[in-house]
Design a protein around this motif. Structure first.
Motif, PDB file in Angstrom:
ATOM      1  N   ASP A  10       2.903   5.067  -5.064  1.00 60.75           N
ATOM      2  CA  ASP A  10       2.738   5.964  -3.554  1.00 60.75           C
ATOM      3  C   ASP A  10       2.605   7.480  -4.411  1.00 60.75           C
ATOM      4  OD1 ASP A  10       5.721   6.929  -4.187  1.00 60.75           O
ATOM      5  OD2 ASP A  10       6.405   5.721  -2.680  1.00 60.75           O
ATOM      6  N   GLY A  11       2.582   7.819  -5.185  1.00 59.06           N
ATOM      7  CA  GLY A  11       3.094   9.507  -5.389  1.00 59.06           C
ATOM      8  C   GLY A  11       4.501  10.042  -5.910  1.00 59.06           C
ATOM      9  N   SER A  12       5.522   9.368  -5.808  1.00 57.81           N
ATOM     10  CA  SER A  12       6.915   9.840  -5.695  1.00 57.81           C
ATOM     11  C   SER A  12       7.064   9.472  -7.070  1.00 57.81           C
ATOM     12  CB  SER A  12       7.876   8.700  -4.464  1.00 57.81           C
ATOM     13  OG  SER A  12       7.864   7.657  -6.008  1.00 57.81           O
ATOM     14  N   GLU A  13       8.707  10.281  -7.274  1.00 60.78           N
ATOM     15  CA  GLU A  13       8.174  10.236  -9.147  1.00 60.78           C
ATOM     16  C   GLU A  13       9.583   8.902  -9.405  1.00 60.78           C
ATOM     17  OE1 GLU A  13      13.281  11.898 -10.999  1.00 60.78           O
ATOM     18  OE2 GLU A  13      11.996  12.985  -8.759  1.00 60.78           O
ATOM     19  N   MET A  14       9.847   8.257  -8.055  1.00 60.16           N
ATOM     20  CA  MET A  14       9.951   6.359  -9.103  1.00 60.16           C
ATOM     21  C   MET A  14       9.041   5.896  -9.200  1.00 60.16           C
ATOM     22  SD  MET A  14      13.085   6.455  -8.932  1.00 60.16           S
ATOM     23  CE  MET A  14      14.471   7.204  -8.618  1.00 60.16           C
ATOM     24  N   GLU A  20       5.272   3.934 -15.189  1.00 58.12           N
ATOM     25  CA  GLU A  20       5.244   4.298 -17.109  1.00 58.12           C
ATOM     26  C   GLU A  20       5.712   3.137 -17.522  1.00 58.12           C
ATOM     27  OE1 GLU A  20       8.453   7.310 -18.067  1.00 58.12           O
ATOM     28  OE2 GLU A  20       6.970   8.714 -16.976  1.00 58.12           O
ATOM     29  N   ALA A  21       6.536   2.455 -16.645  1.00 61.39           N
ATOM     30  CA  ALA A  21       7.467   0.854 -17.595  1.00 61.39           C
ATOM     31  C   ALA A  21       6.389  -0.208 -17.016  1.00 61.39           C
ATOM     32  CB  ALA A  21       8.591   0.638 -15.900  1.00 61.39           C
ATOM     33  N   GLY A  22       5.408  -0.294 -15.686  1.00 64.06           N
ATOM     34  CA  GLY A  22       4.257  -1.169 -16.122  1.00 64.06           C
ATOM     35  C   GLY A  22       3.311  -0.983 -17.402  1.00 64.06           C
ATOM     36  N   GLU A 102      -4.239 -12.620  -6.055  1.00 63.60           N
ATOM     37  CA  GLU A 102      -4.949 -12.238  -7.460  1.00 63.60           C
ATOM     38  C   GLU A 102      -4.099 -12.966  -8.883  1.00 63.60           C
ATOM     39  OE1 GLU A 102      -6.760  -8.239  -8.576  1.00 63.60           O
ATOM     40  OE2 GLU A 102      -7.940  -8.477  -6.339  1.00 63.60           O
ATOM     41  N   ASN A 103      -3.437 -13.607  -8.435  1.00 66.37           N
ATOM     42  CA  ASN A 103      -2.241 -14.647  -9.972  1.00 66.37           C
ATOM     43  C   ASN A 103      -1.668 -13.290 -10.629  1.00 66.37           C
ATOM     44  OD1 ASN A 103      -3.415 -16.828  -8.892  1.00 66.37           O
ATOM     45  ND2 ASN A 103      -4.741 -16.801  -9.903  1.00 66.37           N
ATOM     46  N   HIS A 104      -1.193 -12.560 -10.286  1.00 63.86           N
ATOM     47  CA  HIS A 104      -0.788 -11.276 -11.009  1.00 63.86           C
ATOM     48  C   HIS A 104       1.136 -11.614 -11.904  1.00 63.86           C
ATOM     49  CE1 HIS A 104      -3.186  -8.645  -9.108  1.00 63.86           C
ATOM     50  NE2 HIS A 104      -2.849  -7.442 -10.627  1.00 63.86           N
ATOM     51  N   GLN A 105       1.484 -11.664 -12.592  1.00 60.10           N
ATOM     52  CA  GLN A 105       2.878 -12.785 -13.120  1.00 60.10           C
ATOM     53  C   GLN A 105       4.019 -11.564 -12.997  1.00 60.10           C
ATOM     54  OE1 GLN A 105       0.826 -13.298 -16.182  1.00 60.10           O
ATOM     55  NE2 GLN A 105       0.708 -15.359 -15.977  1.00 60.10           N
ATOM     56  N   LEU A 106       3.875 -10.376 -12.915  1.00 60.64           N
ATOM     57  CA  LEU A 106       5.016  -9.195 -12.847  1.00 60.64           C
ATOM     58  C   LEU A 106       4.334  -8.867 -12.281  1.00 60.64           C
ATOM     59  CD1 LEU A 106       7.598  -8.383 -13.861  1.00 60.64           C
ATOM     60  CD2 LEU A 106       5.926  -6.854 -15.120  1.00 60.64           C
ATOM     61  N   ILE A 107       5.541  -7.889 -10.623  1.00 56.51           N
ATOM     62  CA  ILE A 107       5.069  -6.855  -9.861  1.00 56.51           C
ATOM     63  C   ILE A 107       6.268  -5.339  -9.810  1.00 56.51           C
ATOM     64  CG2 ILE A 107       5.148  -5.901  -7.016  1.00 56.51           C
ATOM     65  CD1 ILE A 107       5.059  -8.313  -5.870  1.00 56.51           C
ATOM     66  N   VAL A 108       5.216  -4.322 -10.218  1.00 51.20           N
ATOM     67  CA  VAL A 108       6.340  -3.536 -11.354  1.00 51.20           C
ATOM     68  C   VAL A 108       6.324  -2.078 -10.094  1.00 51.20           C
ATOM     69  CG1 VAL A 108       7.193  -1.669 -12.624  1.00 51.20           C
ATOM     70  CG2 VAL A 108       6.190  -3.909 -13.162  1.00 51.20           C
ATOM     71  N   ILE A 109       7.957  -1.625  -9.052  1.00 48.65           N
ATOM     72  CA  ILE A 109       7.503  -1.133  -7.831  1.00 48.65           C
ATOM     73  C   ILE A 109       8.982  -0.146  -8.047  1.00 48.65           C
ATOM     74  CG2 ILE A 109       9.050  -2.482  -6.149  1.00 48.65           C
ATOM     75  CD1 ILE A 109       7.421  -1.265  -4.384  1.00 48.65           C
ATOM     76  N   GLY A 110       8.788   1.245  -7.450  1.00 51.40           N
ATOM     77  CA  GLY A 110      10.404   2.419  -7.659  1.00 51.40           C
ATOM     78  C   GLY A 110      11.266   1.917  -6.450  1.00 51.40           C
ATOM     79  N   SER A 111      12.307   1.837  -6.849  1.00 54.43           N
ATOM     80  CA  SER A 111      13.588   1.648  -6.151  1.00 54.43           C
ATOM     81  C   SER A 111      12.975   2.318  -5.394  1.00 54.43           C
ATOM     82  CB  SER A 111      14.654   1.304  -7.085  1.00 54.43           C
ATOM     83  OG  SER A 111      14.812   3.140  -7.194  1.00 54.43           O
ATOM     84  N   ARG A 112      12.898   3.494  -4.920  1.00 52.83           N
ATOM     85  CA  ARG A 112      12.309   4.072  -3.332  1.00 52.83           C
ATOM     86  C   ARG A 112      11.217   4.790  -3.724  1.00 52.83           C
ATOM     87  NH1 ARG A 112      17.267   8.450  -3.926  1.00 52.83           N
ATOM     88  NH2 ARG A 112      17.146   7.923  -6.583  1.00 52.83           N
ATOM     89  N   GLY A 113      10.513   4.088  -2.037  1.00 49.62           N
ATOM     90  CA  GLY A 113       8.988   5.985  -2.823  1.00 49.62           C
ATOM     91  C   GLY A 113       9.086   7.037  -1.096  1.00 49.62           C
ATOM     92  N   LEU A 114       8.144   7.292  -0.686  1.00 48.90           N
ATOM     93  CA  LEU A 114       7.663   8.653   0.077  1.00 48.90           C
ATOM     94  C   LEU A 114       7.741   7.775   1.837  1.00 48.90           C
ATOM     95  CD1 LEU A 114       5.078   9.791  -1.385  1.00 48.90           C
ATOM     96  CD2 LEU A 114       7.379  10.625  -1.878  1.00 48.90           C
ATOM     97  N   GLY A 115       9.075   6.945   1.924  1.00 50.71           N
ATOM     98  CA  GLY A 115       9.529   6.500   3.374  1.00 50.71           C
ATOM     99  C   GLY A 115       9.463   7.932   4.271  1.00 50.71           C
ATOM    100  N   ASN A 116       9.039   7.395   5.170  1.00 51.91           N
ATOM    101  CA  ASN A 116       9.360   8.724   6.443  1.00 51.91           C
ATOM    102  C   ASN A 116      10.578   8.884   6.978  1.00 51.91           C
ATOM    103  OD1 ASN A 116       6.202   8.661   6.725  1.00 51.91           O
ATOM    104  ND2 ASN A 116       6.656   7.391   8.441  1.00 51.91           N
TER     105      ASN A 116
END
Length: 141
Positions: A10-14, A20-22, A102-116
Motif C-alpha cells: 500500500d506504499g507504507s513503510e510496513m 522485502e520479506a516476501g 489463485e491458490n496462493h500458499q502464503l500471504i505476506v502483509i505489513g502489520s499496519r498500513g496507510l489506514g485513514n
C-alpha cells in the motif's frame, strides 16, 4: 513449501518491509510472486457527481497502478518476476479472495498500513486477513 506467495502493498513503510520479506522467501523457495494493491471504495459527497468523480477514480487507480509498477521493478531488481493485481473494495476481503482463487500458499502483509484513522485501526487489515485466510499469513513488523 511455498510455491505461490501473495504480497500486499500500500506504499507504507510496513508494506515495503513486507515486500522485502516476501521477495526473500520467494528467492529461497523459488516461488511465484503476486503483488496486490487494494484501494478502498471511496464515498463521493453529493454534488460531486459526473466528470469530477470519474477523474478522482481515474487518479486513484493510476496512483495504485504506479505503486504496483514500482514494487514490480524492485522485485525484478532482485531477479524475481512478479505479477501485479489492482483491486478495489475491502482490502482484507479482496486479498483473501484473491489468495484463495489463485491458490496462493502464503500471504505476506505489513502489520499496519496507510489506514485513514491509524491510531484506531492499527493492524485491522492484517488481523482480519489472518482470521479469514485459508493459508498461512506472515505479518511483518
Amino acid at each position: 513449501m511455498f510455491r505461490k506467495i501473495l504480497v500486499a502493498v500500500d506504499g507504507s513503510e510496513m508494506s515495503e518491509k513486507a515486500l522485502e520479506a516476501g521477495l526473500h522467501l520467494a528467492k529461497e523457495q523459488k516461488a511465484d510472486v503476486t503483488l496486490v494493491h487494494v484501494e478502498r471504495n471511496i464515498t463521493i459527497p453529493v454534488g460531486l457527481e459526473g466528470t469530477t468523480v470519474d477523474n478522482i477514480y481515474e487518479s486513484i487507480q493510476k496512483e495504485g497502478e504506479n505503486l504496483l509498477n514500482n514494487m514490480k521493478v524492485k522485485a525484478e531488481a532482485e531477479g524475481i518476476q512478479a505479477q501485479t493485481v489492482y483491486l478495489q473494495g475491502d482490502p482484507a476481503v479482496q486479498i483473501v479472495q484473491l489468495a484463495e482463487k489463485e491458490n496462493h500458499q502464503l500471504i505476506v502483509i505489513g502489520s499496519r498500513g496507510l489506514g485513514n484513522i491509524k491510531e484506531m485501526m492499527l493492524g485491522s487489515v492484517s488481523h482480519k486477513i489472518s482470521q479469514l485466510s485459508h493459508c498461512p499469513v506472515l505479518i511483518v513488523k
